[in-house]
Design a protein around this motif. Structure first.
Motif, mmCIF file in Angstrom:
data_model
loop_
_atom_site.group_PDB
_atom_site.id
_atom_site.type_symbol
_atom_site.label_atom_id
_atom_site.label_comp_id
_atom_site.label_asym_id
_atom_site.label_seq_id
_atom_site.Cartn_x
_atom_site.Cartn_y
_atom_site.Cartn_z
ATOM 1 N N PHE A 12 0.851 -1.183 0.000
ATOM 2 C CA PHE A 12 0.000 0.000 0.000
ATOM 3 C C PHE A 12 0.895 1.244 0.000
ATOM 4 C CE2 PHE A 12 -1.902 3.414 2.507
ATOM 5 C CZ PHE A 12 -3.017 3.680 1.733
ATOM 6 N N HIS A 13 0.662 2.127 -0.986
ATOM 7 C CA HIS A 13 1.461 3.344 -1.050
ATOM 8 C C HIS A 13 0.528 4.540 -1.058
ATOM 9 C CE1 HIS A 13 4.893 0.870 -1.930
ATOM 10 N NE2 HIS A 13 4.152 0.239 -2.841
ATOM 11 N N LEU A 14 0.786 5.450 -0.124
ATOM 12 C CA LEU A 14 -0.024 6.656 -0.080
ATOM 13 C C LEU A 14 0.840 7.829 -0.507
ATOM 14 C CD1 LEU A 14 -2.570 7.717 2.509
ATOM 15 C CD2 LEU A 14 -0.611 9.203 2.240
ATOM 16 N N GLN A 15 0.277 8.645 -1.393
ATOM 17 C CA GLN A 15 0.986 9.864 -1.768
ATOM 18 C C GLN A 15 -0.060 10.934 -1.991
ATOM 19 O OE1 GLN A 15 3.155 9.890 -5.401
ATOM 20 N NE2 GLN A 15 3.751 12.025 -5.060
ATOM 21 N N VAL A 16 0.018 11.986 -1.201
ATOM 22 C CA VAL A 16 -1.081 12.946 -1.189
ATOM 23 C C VAL A 16 -0.585 14.381 -1.239
ATOM 24 C CG1 VAL A 16 -2.867 13.933 0.291
ATOM 25 C CG2 VAL A 16 -2.763 11.469 -0.031
ATOM 26 N N ASP A 17 -1.224 15.169 -2.114
ATOM 27 C CA ASP A 17 -1.125 16.619 -2.058
ATOM 28 C C ASP A 17 -2.537 17.115 -1.802
ATOM 29 O OD1 ASP A 17 1.629 17.790 -3.074
ATOM 30 O OD2 ASP A 17 1.233 15.907 -4.134
ATOM 31 N N LEU A 18 -2.668 18.058 -0.876
ATOM 32 C CA LEU A 18 -4.018 18.477 -0.527
ATOM 33 C C LEU A 18 -3.954 19.887 0.032
ATOM 34 C CD1 LEU A 18 -6.984 17.471 -0.125
ATOM 35 C CD2 LEU A 18 -6.321 16.787 2.159
ATOM 36 N N SER A 19 -4.946 20.694 -0.337
ATOM 37 C CA SER A 19 -4.985 22.042 0.202
ATOM 38 C C SER A 19 -6.414 22.365 0.597
ATOM 39 C CB SER A 19 -4.451 23.010 -0.858
ATOM 40 O OG SER A 19 -4.589 24.315 -0.373
ATOM 41 N N LEU A 28 -13.730 11.143 0.491
ATOM 42 C CA LEU A 28 -14.602 10.018 0.181
ATOM 43 C C LEU A 28 -13.810 8.980 -0.592
ATOM 44 C CD1 LEU A 28 -17.606 9.000 0.092
ATOM 45 C CD2 LEU A 28 -17.770 10.122 -2.129
ATOM 46 N N GLY A 29 -14.001 7.731 -0.245
ATOM 47 C CA GLY A 29 -13.303 6.684 -0.995
ATOM 48 C C GLY A 29 -13.741 5.327 -0.511
ATOM 49 N N PRO A 30 -13.470 4.296 -1.299
ATOM 50 C CA PRO A 30 -13.846 2.944 -0.880
ATOM 51 C C PRO A 30 -12.995 2.512 0.309
ATOM 52 C CG PRO A 30 -12.503 2.855 -2.857
ATOM 53 C CD PRO A 30 -12.747 4.303 -2.577
ATOM 54 N N SER A 31 -13.424 1.470 1.019
ATOM 55 C CA SER A 31 -12.637 1.054 2.177
ATOM 56 C C SER A 31 -11.288 0.517 1.699
ATOM 57 C CB SER A 31 -13.384 0.000 2.992
ATOM 58 O OG SER A 31 -13.845 -1.013 2.154
ATOM 59 N N GLY A 32 -10.256 0.832 2.490
ATOM 60 C CA GLY A 32 -8.912 0.411 2.111
ATOM 61 C C GLY A 32 -8.218 1.378 1.181
ATOM 62 N N CYS A 33 -8.836 2.533 0.901
ATOM 63 C CA CYS A 33 -8.210 3.455 -0.059
ATOM 64 C C CYS A 33 -7.163 4.331 0.612
ATOM 65 C CB CYS A 33 -9.255 4.339 -0.721
ATOM 66 S SG CYS A 33 -9.912 5.614 0.357
ATOM 67 N N GLY A 34 -7.115 4.315 1.948
ATOM 68 C CA GLY A 34 -6.085 5.075 2.646
ATOM 69 C C GLY A 34 -6.604 6.336 3.307
ATOM 70 N N LEU A 40 -22.661 17.246 2.898
ATOM 71 C CA LEU A 40 -21.923 18.016 3.904
ATOM 72 C C LEU A 40 -20.884 18.971 3.322
ATOM 73 C CD1 LEU A 40 -21.009 15.523 6.770
ATOM 74 C CD2 LEU A 40 -22.277 17.647 7.006
ATOM 75 N N SER A 41 -20.248 18.542 2.249
ATOM 76 C CA SER A 41 -18.983 19.186 1.895
ATOM 77 C C SER A 41 -19.113 20.577 1.313
ATOM 78 C CB SER A 41 -18.251 18.363 0.836
ATOM 79 O OG SER A 41 -18.372 17.020 1.088
ATOM 80 N N ASP A 42 -18.183 21.449 1.688
ATOM 81 C CA ASP A 42 -17.875 22.607 0.875
ATOM 82 C C ASP A 42 -17.041 22.116 -0.301
ATOM 83 O OD1 ASP A 42 -19.137 24.439 2.542
ATOM 84 O OD2 ASP A 42 -17.428 24.420 3.902
ATOM 85 N N GLU A 43 -16.071 21.285 0.053
ATOM 86 C CA GLU A 43 -15.273 20.650 -0.988
ATOM 87 C C GLU A 43 -15.197 19.169 -0.735
ATOM 88 O OE1 GLU A 43 -12.050 22.251 -3.297
ATOM 89 O OE2 GLU A 43 -11.705 23.621 -1.615
ATOM 90 N N LEU A 44 -15.224 18.419 -1.810
ATOM 91 C CA LEU A 44 -15.227 16.974 -1.683
ATOM 92 C C LEU A 44 -14.000 16.424 -2.388
ATOM 93 C CD1 LEU A 44 -18.063 14.676 -1.716
ATOM 94 C CD2 LEU A 44 -16.645 14.343 -3.686
ATOM 95 N N PHE A 45 -13.324 15.495 -1.705
ATOM 96 C CA PHE A 45 -12.132 14.904 -2.300
ATOM 97 C C PHE A 45 -12.333 13.407 -2.461
ATOM 98 C CE2 PHE A 45 -10.858 18.785 -0.314
ATOM 99 C CZ PHE A 45 -9.975 19.344 -1.224
ATOM 100 N N LEU A 46 -12.077 12.933 -3.668
ATOM 101 C CA LEU A 46 -12.220 11.516 -3.932
ATOM 102 C C LEU A 46 -10.871 10.859 -3.807
ATOM 103 C CD1 LEU A 46 -14.490 10.947 -7.017
ATOM 104 C CD2 LEU A 46 -14.870 10.291 -4.652
ATOM 105 N N MET A 47 -10.839 9.755 -3.097
ATOM 106 C CA MET A 47 -9.561 9.090 -2.878
ATOM 107 C C MET A 47 -9.664 7.646 -3.311
ATOM 108 S SD MET A 47 -7.363 9.350 0.576
ATOM 109 C CE MET A 47 -5.676 8.766 0.583
ATOM 110 N N ASN A 48 -8.600 7.149 -3.933
ATOM 111 C CA ASN A 48 -8.534 5.725 -4.267
ATOM 112 C C ASN A 48 -7.084 5.284 -4.315
ATOM 113 O OD1 ASN A 48 -9.680 3.238 -4.849
ATOM 114 N ND2 ASN A 48 -9.397 3.518 -7.045
ATOM 115 N N ARG A 49 -6.806 4.121 -3.785
ATOM 116 C CA ARG A 49 -5.466 3.528 -3.796
ATOM 117 C C ARG A 49 -4.389 4.501 -3.357
ATOM 118 N NH1 ARG A 49 -5.584 0.107 -9.347
ATOM 119 N NH2 ARG A 49 -7.382 -1.165 -8.840
ATOM 120 N N GLY A 50 -4.643 5.184 -2.247
ATOM 121 C CA GLY A 50 -3.611 6.031 -1.664
ATOM 122 C C GLY A 50 -3.420 7.368 -2.355
#
Lengths: 551, 361
Positions: free
Chosen positions: B23-30, B40-46, B207-217
């Protein structure tokens, strides 16, 4: 940074174990004294070649197996009743079942003699019933006595295991099997039995270990060299024959067997814990017919378990005015507590010693075990450390005492040395159990709570004192009481190491039993019983007193 | 406490890396200050791992986390000023409701006199509508009440960022909706920057003002919920969030058209990374409208499809129509009362709603 400091704390208890456990045992095996310079491989192998010792080893296993079988037979129905059904008094009965863990074995011995002896209550009752002149049950000083005593004082362990296992049976697994076409016997064989067998085996293993290492029951009730086990044989070799190398070689095999069985026991416990996950059967109401059966069962349990203990209490108020005459009421033994007579003030002195050693053991072992538990809890590769810490649980108290004897013979023996050694031995013997108990408590803490506390601003010692400590307070307290009880009832190392004129309650009892002065022996017995009872009550109060998990 | 409240306080995460096994996570987020953001993401997405990294429970293997200009990356959790609401509440069982809330206050404001600390704790219990529950033991509370206490506890030390880790997933449906609105209200009242992790689409969208989709880290897409919903940036985004219909074929970048496997040419809106070659045409079930036989199926602002009804699914307010077209199976959603046209069954989808994605898996 904090992590590093924390993990260094375990060095302190390790140092203590090094000086008081690894050093004396190392000495015993490397320089056992006598003609041999080394109880090395040769001596260790030779001991096995001797048919006498082979028989002793065989008998040790045989009596433990028979005792365990007996305990399982006795305990299974009780466990079933307590696990499956709900009725008033269920909780009380369950908590009474942890008494064996705090009851000094010498009390069992004395109670057994008074109750099952040729002149004991059971025989007298049967004689008055049948009118026989001879006592119908000649149990004492035989293998039967050993097995009965072991069985009666360990079957509550089986009750607890079985009850917990029954309670954890998964109804949905049973229903799944039934819906897939299994009939009632099929469900029992393929599901229920699988779920019961691991916890039951784990309980049986625990009982087997207790019987394997049992000492005073064999020494007194076994009644002679015919029924000698490893523990008793090591004691005889060291105390009577002064043959240290031979004793050490035997001790080696005892330790090897015990460690092996502890390993098996741990595996079984893990397996049982996995199986019990996700289960949970609510108890059913008891039908009247079942109630009667259960009543009869627990009545006989009470007679045979509490009978001997009550005998001690009753006999402590009795005396035999002359041979052949009936027992008469007296307070003499209690008066003699304070001087004169057979006890001659010994007991009050012994009471002081027992209390002191019990408290000192508890207070010394707690910081050591806490440091070790917290030092290993967070580590991933803790197997090595845990092994170092748990090794004392594989070594019998007699062997440890022997190690101290050997060490003492090399030092200048002062009167204080024996006491220090006894205290150290008690701390070492209690250490692995207390450690396991505390470590179990720490492991059951939800890790989320520490994380929650840390984002709220807690760290280091603040985190420890504000969250972790309050949550395992109960565990710590029951560990403390448990350590006290272990020291209170311990007689093996006291027998080996006690200086002249030094007494503890079990030691006084042992001497009086040895002199066949059973009535007088009851007085220290009652004191011991009262203290154990008090400790048990305190432990039961804290609710977290699930001591058997630590064995 | 001098820089306690930083009005410029947004969260910036740069190239944050964490690996464990494969499992590799790499994220940029502001995240901008005062906003409520959902991950938001499926289970196991990190997503929980990302939360643990931001809270400091797990050390990252690279990158940095900045909160209002402060570098959190190397700070231990207790100095980050980040509040966390856990899925399993993680209330302290040995403390009552008030003392659970006081726990963080005592540590963040140690010099505040005790009565003031208590008053502050009560304010936050008021905020979550648990006034007067001070002495209750947390074990005696229901799931929803526990989560309110947990929320008050997390807010009370006035963190600069609130992390919520699937806070409602252990509760039942009705309670989830009401508590969700409560959280939105409280966030708006405190205008606290919040990052809310969930796998519940409805929760995230509402809920969101902004929504972020996440998958596989990785974070695949971020933006206003409508934007992410209407303009998914990838096949994953299109299929994970909301209902989706896909038609396979070839994209033609030059003409902006889509040639279906059945040989029809359809109009298509380009998506990011759109190139000529094998691809998929995507539209939402609610974008199609039933219609009669079109005059010219090839022209106009709509793509037309001839369909055969396979079955319908009644879902209360609306109905799902399972259809078979020349291009394959399609699902349309229409109000439950809507009647099907007589004769040949056709439906049309606005070309603006048809997105083309390169690649076919």
């Amino acid at each position: 940074m904090i992590k590093k400091k924390e993990s260094l704390l375990f060095l302190l208890p390790l140092l203590f174990l090094g000086v008081f456990f690894y050093l004396p045992l190392g000495f015993l095996f490397l320089f056992p004294g006598g003609t041999a310079t080394l109880a090395g491989p040769r001596q260790i192998m030779e001991v096995l070649g001797d048919p006498y010792y082979r028989r002793v080893l065989g008998f040790t296993f045989a009596q433990a197996a028979l005792s365990t079988g007996f305990a399982v037979l006795l305990g299974l129905p009780g466990g079933w009743f307590l696990g499956r059904f709900d009725f008033p008094g269920r909780r009380a009965l369950l908590s009474l079942c942890s008494i064996p863990f705090v009851l000094p074995s010498l009390l069992v011995v004395l109670g057994f003699v008074l109750f099952f002896g040729n002149n004991g209550y059971l025989n007298r009752f049967l004689q008055s019933l049948t009118g026989l002149r001879e006592p119908p049950l000649k149990i004492l000083y035989s293998l039967r006595a050993v097995i009965l005593a072991h069985g009666f004082y360990n079957f509550p362990v089986i009750i607890r295991c079985t009850a917990a296992a029954c309670r954890n049976l998964s109804p949905s697994r049973r229903r799944a099997a039934a819906s897939l076409g299994a009939g009632k016997p099929g469900v029992f064989w393929t599901v229920t039995l699988r779920e019961l067998i691991s916890p039951l085996l784990s309980g049986a293993m625990m009982v087997f270990l207790l019987c394997f290492m049992s000492f005073s029951v064999i020494l007194v009730l076994g009644g002679g060299p015919r029924y000698s086990t490893l523990e008793v044989e090591i004691y005889r070799l060291a105390r009577l024959s002064l043959d240290f190398p031979q004793a050490a070689a035997l001790g080696f095999w005892g330790t090897a067997c015990t460690l092996l069985m502890r390993g098996i026991s741990l595996r079984l416990q893990k397996k049982a814990a996995v199986i019990s996950e996700g289960g949970g059967s609510p108890p059913e109401a008891l039908r009247p017919s079942g109630g009667i059966l259960m009543g009869v069962y627990f009545f006989f349990c009470a007679v045979f378990v509490l009978g001997p203990l009550v005998s001690i209490l009753v006999n402590s108020f009795q005396t035999l005015p002359s041979r052949g005459a009936g027992a008469a009421f007296t307070l003499r033994h209690y008066r003699e507590l304070f001087g004169g007579g057979a006890l001659g003030g010994l007991t009050i002195n012994a009471l002081g010693n027992s209390l002191f050693f019990g408290l000192a053991t508890a207070l010394l072992v707690m910081p050591a075990a806490c440091l070790a538990a917290f030092g290993t809890a967070g580590e991933k590769n803790r197997l090595g450390r845990e092994l170092l810490f748990m090794l004392p649980s594989g070594v019998s108290s007699v062997l440890l005492g022997l190690g101290y004897l050997r060490l003492r013979s090399l030092l200048s023996p002062g009167p204080a040395l024996g006491r220090i050694f006894i205290l150290a031995a008690h701390v070492i013997l209690a250490f692995p159990f207390v450690l396991r108990h505390i470590a179990g408590g720490i492991r059951s803490l939800p890790p989320r709570l520490s994380e929650a506390a840390s984002v709220l601003g807690a760290s280091g010692t603040d985190l420890f004192f504000s969250v972790r400590l309050p949550l395992i307070k109960g565990t710590l307290f029951s560990a403390l009481v448990f350590a006290f009880c272990l020291s209170l009832g311990e007689i093996n190392t006291v027998l080996l190491l006690a200086p002249r004129n030094f007494n503890t309650l079990p030691l006084v009892m042992y001497r009086l039993i040895g002199a066949h002065n059973f009535y007088a022996a009851c007085v220290p017995g009652v004191l011991l019983m009262a203290l154990s009872g008090l400790a048990f009550w305190a432990m039961d109060k804290t609710a977290e007193g699930k001591i058997e998990r630590s064995f | 406490m001098k820089d306690h409240f930083n009005p410029e306080g947004g969260l910036t995460i740069r190239d944050l890396r964490y690996s464990r096994g494969d499992f590799h996570l790499q994220v940029d987020l502001s995240l901008s200050k005062g906003s409520l953001n959902c991950l938001l993401g499926p289970s196991g997405c990190g997503k929980t791992t990302l939360l643990n990294l931001i809270a400091g429970f797990v050390p990252p293997q690279g990158g940095e986390i900045l909160l209002g200009g402060r570098d959190l990356t190397l700070l231990p959790p207790h100095r980050r000023r980040v509040g966390v609401v856990f899925q399993d509440y993680a209330l302290f069982p040995h403390l009552d409701v008030l003392h659970n809330v006081l726990y963080g206050i005592k540590r963040r404001f140690p010099s505040l006199p005790a009565p003031r600390q208590i008053a502050r704790a009560r304010e936050y219990l008021d905020l979550v509508r648990l006034s007067g529950w001070d002495k209750r033991s947390v074990e005696s509370l229901s799931g929803g009440e526990k989560q309110r206490v947990a929320l008050a506890r997390a807010l009370a030390p006035e963190p600069e960022l609130l992390l919520l880790d699937e806070p409602l997933s252990a509760l039942d449906a009705g309670l989830r909706v009401s508590l969700r609105r409560e959280i939105a209200r409280i966030q708006a009242e405190t205008s606290l920057l919040a990052l809310y992790v969930t796998h519940d689409q409805e929760e995230a969208l509402s809920l969101s003002d902004e929504l972020f989709l996440m998958n596989r880290g990785r974070i695949l897409q971020g933006g206003r919920p409508e934007e992410v919903y209407r303009r998914p940036g990838s096949l994953f985004a299109a299929s994970f969030l909301g209902g989706a219909n896909f038609i396979t074929g070839r994209l033609d970048q030059g003409e902006g058209t889509f040639l279906t496997d059945a040989g029809r040419r359809l109009g298509v809106c380009p998506s990011p990374g759109f190139v000529s070659g094998p691809g998929r045409l995507f539209f939402r079930p609610e974008d199609g409208r039933f219609c009669g036989l079109p005059e010219n199926p090839e022209a106009g602002d709509f793509n037309y499809f001839k369909a055969r009804l396979v079955k319908t699914e009644f879902l209360g307010a609306f109905r799902l129509f399972h259809l078979l077209t020349e291009e394959g199976p399609v699902i349309l959603q229409a109000p439950a009362g809507e009647a099907l046209p007589e004769g040949e069954l056709w439906f049309k989808v606005p070309r603006l709603c048809c997105l083309g994605f390169s690649g076919q898996d």
